[in-house]
Write a protein that holds these residues in place. Structure first.
Motif, PDB file in Angstrom:
ATOM      1  N   UNK A  27       0.840  -1.206   0.000  1.00  0.00           N
ATOM      2  CA  UNK A  27       0.000   0.000   0.000  1.00  0.00           C
ATOM      3  C   UNK A  27       0.874   1.256   0.000  1.00  0.00           C
ATOM      4  N   UNK A  28       2.054   1.149   0.586  1.00  0.00           N
ATOM      5  CA  UNK A  28       2.991   2.281   0.594  1.00  0.00           C
ATOM      6  C   UNK A  28       3.368   2.693  -0.825  1.00  0.00           C
ATOM      7  N   UNK A  29       3.499   1.712  -1.704  1.00  0.00           N
ATOM      8  CA  UNK A  29       3.835   1.994  -3.103  1.00  0.00           C
ATOM      9  C   UNK A  29       2.733   2.819  -3.759  1.00  0.00           C
ATOM     10  N   UNK A  30       1.470   2.427  -3.490  1.00  0.00           N
ATOM     11  CA  UNK A  30       0.340   3.187  -4.023  1.00  0.00           C
ATOM     12  C   UNK A  30       0.294   4.585  -3.406  1.00  0.00           C
ATOM     13  N   UNK A  31       0.490   4.663  -2.088  1.00  0.00           N
ATOM     14  CA  UNK A  31       0.449   5.966  -1.405  1.00  0.00           C
ATOM     15  C   UNK A  31       1.525   6.901  -1.948  1.00  0.00           C
ATOM     16  N   UNK A  32       2.700   6.340  -2.236  1.00  0.00           N
ATOM     17  CA  UNK A  32       3.793   7.137  -2.797  1.00  0.00           C
ATOM     18  C   UNK A  32       3.378   7.775  -4.120  1.00  0.00           C
ATOM     19  N   UNK A  33       2.775   6.981  -5.012  1.00  0.00           N
ATOM     20  CA  UNK A  33       2.374   7.508  -6.320  1.00  0.00           C
ATOM     21  C   UNK A  33       1.217   8.502  -6.187  1.00  0.00           C
ATOM     22  N   UNK A  34       0.241   8.192  -5.331  1.00  0.00           N
ATOM     23  CA  UNK A  34      -0.900   9.091  -5.162  1.00  0.00           C
ATOM     24  C   UNK A  34      -0.456  10.435  -4.590  1.00  0.00           C
ATOM     25  N   UNK A  35       0.414  10.394  -3.591  1.00  0.00           N
ATOM     26  CA  UNK A  35       0.921  11.645  -3.004  1.00  0.00           C
ATOM     27  C   UNK A  35       1.787  12.409  -3.990  1.00  0.00           C
ATOM     28  N   UNK A  36       2.472  11.681  -4.864  1.00  0.00           N
ATOM     29  CA  UNK A  36       3.260  12.352  -5.904  1.00  0.00           C
ATOM     30  C   UNK A  36       2.355  13.163  -6.819  1.00  0.00           C
ATOM     31  N   UNK A  37       1.208  12.593  -7.183  1.00  0.00           N
ATOM     32  CA  UNK A  37       0.259  13.301  -8.037  1.00  0.00           C
ATOM     33  C   UNK A  37      -0.270  14.548  -7.323  1.00  0.00           C
ATOM     34  N   UNK A  38      -0.597  14.419  -6.039  1.00  0.00           N
ATOM     35  CA  UNK A  38      -1.080  15.574  -5.261  1.00  0.00           C
ATOM     36  C   UNK A  38       0.001  16.654  -5.199  1.00  0.00           C
ATOM     37  N   UNK A  39       1.244  16.246  -4.930  1.00  0.00           N
ATOM     38  CA  UNK A  39       2.343  17.203  -4.851  1.00  0.00           C
ATOM     39  C   UNK A  39       2.552  17.911  -6.184  1.00  0.00           C
TER      40      UNK A  39
ATOM     41  N   UNK B 279      -7.744   1.832  -9.373  1.00  0.00           N
ATOM     42  CA  UNK B 279      -8.322   0.695 -10.108  1.00  0.00           C
ATOM     43  C   UNK B 279      -7.223  -0.241 -10.594  1.00  0.00           C
ATOM     44  N   UNK B 280      -6.160   0.345 -11.174  1.00  0.00           N
ATOM     45  CA  UNK B 280      -5.069  -0.471 -11.706  1.00  0.00           C
ATOM     46  C   UNK B 280      -4.301  -1.186 -10.599  1.00  0.00           C
ATOM     47  N   UNK B 281      -4.136  -0.515  -9.457  1.00  0.00           N
ATOM     48  CA  UNK B 281      -3.333  -1.096  -8.378  1.00  0.00           C
ATOM     49  C   UNK B 281      -4.118  -2.167  -7.612  1.00  0.00           C
ATOM     50  N   UNK B 282      -5.282  -1.800  -7.083  1.00  0.00           N
ATOM     51  CA  UNK B 282      -6.018  -2.738  -6.240  1.00  0.00           C
ATOM     52  C   UNK B 282      -6.739  -3.814  -7.047  1.00  0.00           C
ATOM     53  N   UNK B 283      -6.829  -3.611  -8.357  1.00  0.00           N
ATOM     54  CA  UNK B 283      -7.436  -4.631  -9.189  1.00  0.00           C
ATOM     55  C   UNK B 283      -6.425  -5.575  -9.814  1.00  0.00           C
ATOM     56  N   UNK B 284      -5.184  -5.525  -9.363  1.00  0.00           N
ATOM     57  CA  UNK B 284      -4.123  -6.354  -9.948  1.00  0.00           C
ATOM     58  C   UNK B 284      -3.612  -7.373  -8.942  1.00  0.00           C
TER      59      UNK B 284
ATOM     60  N   UNK C 280       0.960   0.758 -17.353  1.00  0.00           N
ATOM     61  CA  UNK C 280      -0.057   1.825 -17.392  1.00  0.00           C
ATOM     62  C   UNK C 280      -0.135   2.528 -16.038  1.00  0.00           C
ATOM     63  N   UNK C 281      -0.070   1.720 -14.959  1.00  0.00           N
ATOM     64  CA  UNK C 281      -0.115   2.308 -13.613  1.00  0.00           C
ATOM     65  C   UNK C 281       1.061   3.262 -13.393  1.00  0.00           C
ATOM     66  N   UNK C 282       2.268   2.777 -13.674  1.00  0.00           N
ATOM     67  CA  UNK C 282       3.454   3.612 -13.460  1.00  0.00           C
ATOM     68  C   UNK C 282       3.455   4.826 -14.388  1.00  0.00           C
ATOM     69  N   UNK C 283       2.951   4.646 -15.621  1.00  0.00           N
ATOM     70  CA  UNK C 283       2.964   5.739 -16.597  1.00  0.00           C
ATOM     71  C   UNK C 283       2.108   6.908 -16.158  1.00  0.00           C
ATOM     72  N   UNK C 284       1.051   6.675 -15.365  1.00  0.00           N
ATOM     73  CA  UNK C 284       0.203   7.794 -14.916  1.00  0.00           C
ATOM     74  C   UNK C 284       1.014   8.812 -14.135  1.00  0.00           C
ATOM     75  N   UNK C 285       1.886   8.336 -13.247  1.00  0.00           N
ATOM     76  CA  UNK C 285       2.725   9.247 -12.470  1.00  0.00           C
ATOM     77  C   UNK C 285       3.809   9.869 -13.344  1.00  0.00           C
ATOM     78  N   UNK C 286       4.416   9.059 -14.197  1.00  0.00           N
ATOM     79  CA  UNK C 286       5.498   9.579 -15.033  1.00  0.00           C
ATOM     80  C   UNK C 286       5.018  10.681 -15.975  1.00  0.00           C
ATOM     81  N   UNK C 287       3.864  10.455 -16.586  1.00  0.00           N
ATOM     82  CA  UNK C 287       3.351  11.466 -17.518  1.00  0.00           C
ATOM     83  C   UNK C 287       2.994  12.753 -16.778  1.00  0.00           C
ATOM     84  N   UNK C 288       2.379  12.617 -15.585  1.00  0.00           N
ATOM     85  CA  UNK C 288       2.079  13.810 -14.785  1.00  0.00           C
ATOM     86  C   UNK C 288       3.363  14.557 -14.425  1.00  0.00           C
TER      87      UNK C 288
END
Length: 294
Positions: free
Chosen positions: A18-30, A68-73, A93-101
Motif C-alpha cells: 500500500x505504501x507503493x500506491x500511497x507514494x504515487x498518489x501523493x506524488x500526483x497531489x504534490x 483501479x489499476x493497483x487494487x485490481x491487480x 499503465x499504472x506507473x505511466x500515470x505518475x510519469x506522464x504527470x
C-alpha cells in the motif's frame, strides 16, 4: 524508496505494498500543488478558478485510475515491487500515470524558470533558476528512461535496465532532487545570511552606542522617544537597526542643542560608525525566485 524505510511503513499501513500506491498518489497531489504554485507565480493574475478546478479534477482522475489499476491487480503483492520493471501492461499503465504527470509538470516548471531567468538581474537568483531548470530537464530524462524501460519490459520479459542507461537513471535520481532543493532555497539562504550579517553588525554597534546614549541623554530625557533596553534585551531585541538609528539621531540632536557636551575619541568613532551604518543601503534586496525584481 529504501527498503529500510519502506517495509516498516508498509507494515503500519497494512502491508500489500500500500505504501507503493500511497507514494504515487501523493506524488500526483504534490505535482498538482506545485503546478498551481508555479502558475500563481508566473501568471499576472494567477491561475483562473477554472484552471484550479481542472488541476484538481485531473489529479483526482489520475488517482482513481491508479486505484483501479493497483487494487485490481495481482502484481501489487510482489515481494520487492520497486526492484524492476514488470512485464505487465497494467503495471506499465499504472506507473505511466505518475510519469506522464511528472513530465507535464516538468515542462511547465522548466518553461516558467527559463522565462523568469530573462527578467532576473541578480546572479544568485539566476543560478537558482538554472539549478531548477537542470532539475526539470532531469525529470524529463527520468520519465523518458522509465517509460521506455516499462515498454521494453513488456515486449521483452528478460529486459533489464543496465549499462549507461542505468548509470544515467541513477545519476538523475540523485542530481535532480538536490538541484531542485538547492535552487528553491539558494536565493533565500543568501539573503538570510546577508540579513544575519547586517543584524549582527547593527546589534554590535547598538551595544557599543548605548552607554554613550545613556550619558548624553541623561540630563535631557525629554529629547528621547527610544525605550530603554536591558542588557539581555540588547542581545535579543528584534530589528536592532531601528534602535541603533533612533539612538544615533537622539545623540546628534542632543549634541546640537547642547554643544558643550564632549565626546571621547572612542565615542566619536562609535558615533561615526553608527552614522555610516544607518545611512548604508541594505545588501539584502527583496527578491523572488519567480516574478520581477523590485
Amino acid at each position: 524508496m529504501p527498503q529500510l524505510v519502506y517495509r516498516p511503513v508498509d507494515a503500519l499501513l497494512g502491508g500489500g505494498n500500500v505504501t507503493y500506491f500511497a507514494f504515487h498518489a501523493l506524488s500526483i497531489v504534490a505535482i498538482a500543488i506545485l503546478d498551481v504554485i508555479v502558475q500563481e507565480a508566473t501568471l499576472p493574475n494567477g491561475p483562473t478558478r477554472a484552471r484550479k478546478r481542472a488541476t484538481v479534477g485531473i489529479a483526482a482522475a489520475i488517482i482513481v485510475a491508479q486505484s483501479i489499476l493497483f487494487f485490481g491487480s495481482d502484481w501489487r503483492v510482489t515481494k520487492n515491487i520497486s526492484a524492476a520493471f514488470m512485464s505487465r501492461w497494467d503495471f506499465a499503465a499504472y506507473a505511466a500515470t505518475t510519469w506522464i504527470a511528472m513530465a507535464i509538470f516538468a515542462v511547465t516548471f522548466t518553461i516558467a524558470c527559463l522565462l523568469d531567468m530573462r527578467r532576473q538581474h541578480r546572479l544568485v537568483t539566476r543560478i537558482s533558476l538554472g539549478l531548477m531548470v537542470l532539475a526539470g530537464l532531469g525529470v524529463l530524462a527520468y520519465v523518458a528512461i522509465s517509460l521506455a524501460s516499462a515498454v521494453l519490459a513488456v515486449l521483452y520479459p528478460d529486459f533489464r535496465l543496465i549499462g549507461w542507461a542505468l548509470t544515467l537513471y541513477t545519476l538523475i535520481l540523485l542530481v535532480s532532487p538536490i538541484s531542485l532543493v538547492v535552487g528553491l532555497g539558494l536565493t533565500t539562504t543568501v539573503d538570510g545570511l546577508a540579513a544575519g550579517r547586517k543584524n549582527y553588525r547593527d546589534r554590535t554597534l547598538l551595544w557599543r552606542i548605548t552607554p554613550m546614549w545613556q550619558r548624553i541623554l541623561g540630563d535631557t530625557p525629554y529629547l528621547s522617544i527610544e525605550r530603554h533596553l536591558s542588557p539581555r534585551q540588547l542581545l535579543t531585541v528584534r530589528a536592532p537597526g531601528v534602535h541603533l538609528y533612533r539612538r544615533h539621531v537622539e545623540i546628534r540632536d542632543s549634541l546640537l542643542l547642547h554643544p558643550g557636551q564632549t565626546l571621547s575619541l572612542a565615542e566619536q568613532t562609535t558615533l561615526d560608525l553608527a552614522e555610516a551604518r544607518t545611512r548604508a543601503i541594505s545588501p539584502v534586496e527583496p527578491s523572488e525566485v519567480f516574478g520581477r525584481n523590485r
